[in-house]
Scaffold this active site. Sequence first.
Site, PDB file in Angstrom:
ATOM      1  N   HIS A  88      38.722  37.135  38.426  1.00 42.44           N
ATOM      2  CA  HIS A  88      37.922  38.358  38.500  1.00 42.44           C
ATOM      3  C   HIS A  88      37.087  38.409  39.774  1.00 42.44           C
ATOM      4  CE1 HIS A  88      37.818  38.025  33.829  1.00 42.44           C
ATOM      5  NE2 HIS A  88      38.933  38.591  34.240  1.00 42.44           N
TER       6      HIS A  88
ATOM      7  N   LYS B 275      28.416  34.121  42.433  1.00 36.79           N
ATOM      8  CA  LYS B 275      28.292  33.626  41.057  1.00 36.79           C
ATOM      9  C   LYS B 275      27.894  32.151  41.072  1.00 36.79           C
ATOM     10  CE  LYS B 275      31.835  36.670  39.122  1.00 36.79           C
ATOM     11  NZ  LYS B 275      33.112  36.741  38.409  1.00 36.79           N
TER      12      LYS B 275
ATOM     13  N   TYR C 255      26.520  32.110  33.625  1.00 35.88           N
ATOM     14  CA  TYR C 255      26.566  32.259  35.075  1.00 35.88           C
ATOM     15  C   TYR C 255      25.658  33.380  35.546  1.00 35.88           C
ATOM     16  CZ  TYR C 255      30.262  35.711  34.053  1.00 35.88           C
ATOM     17  OH  TYR C 255      30.979  36.765  33.552  1.00 35.88           O
TER      18      TYR C 255
ATOM     19  N   ASP D 287      43.362  40.824  31.442  1.00 42.11           N
ATOM     20  CA  ASP D 287      43.894  39.752  32.278  1.00 42.11           C
ATOM     21  C   ASP D 287      45.401  39.596  32.129  1.00 42.11           C
ATOM     22  OD1 ASP D 287      41.378  39.278  33.284  1.00 42.11           O
ATOM     23  OD2 ASP D 287      40.968  37.587  31.954  1.00 42.11           O
TER      24      ASP D 287
END
Length: 187
Positions: A63, A73, A133, A171
């Site tokens: 992603h 991130k 995250y 996905d």
Amino acid sequence: MVEVSNLGLDGVLEIRVPRFEDARGFFSETWNADKLAQAGVAVDFVQDNHSLSRERGVLRGLHFQMPPFAQDKLVRVLRGSIFDVAVDIRKGSPSFGKWVGLTLSAKEWNQILVPKGFAHGFVTLEPDTEVVYKVSAPYSQPHDRSIRFDDPAIAVAWPVPAAEVILSDKDAVAPLLADVETGFIYP
């Protein structure tokens, strides 16, 4: 003492912070902007995300968000373990389409910094894995993109066989990197 290690792709870093343990448990500063800036990591985070994956083999990714909502991130594991991957998606980069992977776990207490211009994904290595995250831009659905986890041009060596991974519907139909406009140009 904060430890920062380069993982071989421009800006992708492993970060280890101290964990102080005693009979009661432990304490750790998982993010301290001043201390990380002194170690060369200066990012303004605006959102925290938390996921739970019930099964081994849950694969989330690859992603990224296109500019102007591109995200740095900082990923860590609260429970369990993952194999975490960053893929360079900056057109013209000498490492375009190359990837680096790192096992993150609650036991090791390590983190990975995935900068803007990289796609990110992970696969769980054990059941009931929790991942937290930080991101440097809020989620933006119109800028959200995916790349196929098993794109042969990238050839990530996932530690879970492709036939055993558990994917989201999104996905499962993600395009190949060659078919995605990333919005990132090197340098």
